[in-house]
Design a protein around this motif. Structure first.
Motif, short mmCIF file in Angstrom:
data_model
loop_
_atom_site.label_atom_id
_atom_site.label_comp_id
_atom_site.label_asym_id
_atom_site.label_seq_id
_atom_site.Cartn_x
_atom_site.Cartn_y
_atom_site.Cartn_z
N VAL A 158 0.86 -1.18 0.00
CA VAL A 158 0.00 0.00 0.00
C VAL A 158 0.90 1.24 0.00
N PHE A 159 1.07 1.86 -1.17
CA PHE A 159 1.87 3.08 -1.30
C PHE A 159 1.53 3.72 -2.65
N ASP A 160 2.06 4.92 -2.88
CA ASP A 160 1.69 5.68 -4.08
C ASP A 160 2.75 5.64 -5.18
N TYR A 161 4.01 5.71 -4.81
CA TYR A 161 5.06 5.72 -5.83
C TYR A 161 6.39 5.33 -5.17
N TYR A 162 7.45 5.29 -5.97
CA TYR A 162 8.78 4.97 -5.45
C TYR A 162 9.68 6.20 -5.48
N VAL A 163 10.56 6.27 -4.50
CA VAL A 163 11.69 7.18 -4.55
C VAL A 163 12.95 6.32 -4.67
N CYS B 237 11.95 10.33 -8.42
CA CYS B 237 10.62 9.77 -8.16
C CYS B 237 10.11 9.01 -9.38
N LEU B 238 9.63 7.81 -9.11
CA LEU B 238 9.19 6.89 -10.17
C LEU B 238 7.82 6.32 -9.83
N SER B 239 7.03 6.10 -10.87
CA SER B 239 5.75 5.42 -10.67
C SER B 239 6.01 3.95 -10.35
N ARG B 240 4.97 3.24 -10.03
CA ARG B 240 5.14 1.82 -9.69
C ARG B 240 5.63 1.01 -10.87
N ASP B 241 5.44 1.52 -12.10
CA ASP B 241 6.01 0.85 -13.28
C ASP B 241 7.25 1.59 -13.79
#
Length: 214
Positions: free
Chosen positions: A28-33, A185-189
């Motif tokens: 459960v999270f929004d994006y990656y750093v 910052c990156l999206s989950r893909d």
């Protein structure tokens, strides 16, 4: 009576901590750093004192992967109860080529990877894919001495090397007068996206230090 009050006080203090821990669910999270550390600076400030093998001259480390962190729009989860089997020593050791040491890979899994919803093999594979996604400016590897420069120069170099990356999707951090990390910052893909407001905290130094490769 005093003993009873003490017990109730202890229970009252412990309850909120347990609730916070239980609230962090894996996946459960929004994006990656993605955090990239300039290894020579880390070695000068921290690694040499620890006698870290990451700092051996023959390793030739430049921008190493500090970690791939699941992130909320504000804040981030950590130390999630993922239900996944912990990574093996061989899995963490295999990440040393881009992370510096297997010990860092283990710590990153425990604190951040456990919140990704992935098993260790898939999390490390995604981390490696994210690392390869970024063109790391070669100019910094050509330094032959320690230089003083605005932190914005490091950001500009990454933007130039990655045309699809925008200034809203990258931040440079400093520590003790040195360039510390580049955070992207990156999206989950793994597409470039703008960072959340709590991540966009650029170092404002005009004379940050950057040391050359070992």
């Amino acid at each position: 009576m005093q003993f009873l009050r003490a017990c109730l006080l202890i229970l009252g203090l412990l309850a909120p901590t347990a609730a916070l821990t239980d609230g962090e669910r894996a996946g459960v999270f929004d994006y990656y750093v993605m955090s990239l550390s300039w290894s020579p600076n880390w070695c000068e400030l921290t690694g040499d004192a620890r006698q870290s093998p990451q700092c051996d001259a023959d390793k030739n480390h430049g921008w190493t992967l500090h970690g791939l962190w699941p992130q909320f729009t504000r804040g981030y989860p950590s130390y999630c109860q993922s239900g996944q089997r912990p990574p093996s020593r061989s899995q963490t050791s295999a990440m040393a080529d881009i992370m510096g040491t297997g010990g860092l890979a283990w710590h990153q899994w425990k604190k951040h990877g456990s919140c990704s919803g992935l098993n260790p093999a898939d999390y490390f594979a995604l981390s490696r894919k994210a690392y390869a996604r970024i063109n790391r400016p070669e100019v910094f590897r050509k330094l032959d001495r320690t230089v003083s420069l605005p932190a914005s120069v490091v950001e500009d170099a990454f933007l130039k090397a990655n045309p699809d990356l925008t200034a809203q999707g990258i931040t440079i951090t400093c520590k003790q007068g040195h360039i510390q990390e580049t955070r992207i910052c990156l999206s989950r893909d793994l597409n470039f996206i703008p960072c959340g407001p709590d991540v966009q905290r650029d170092c404002s130094l005009d004379d940050a230090l950057l040391t050359p490769l070992r």
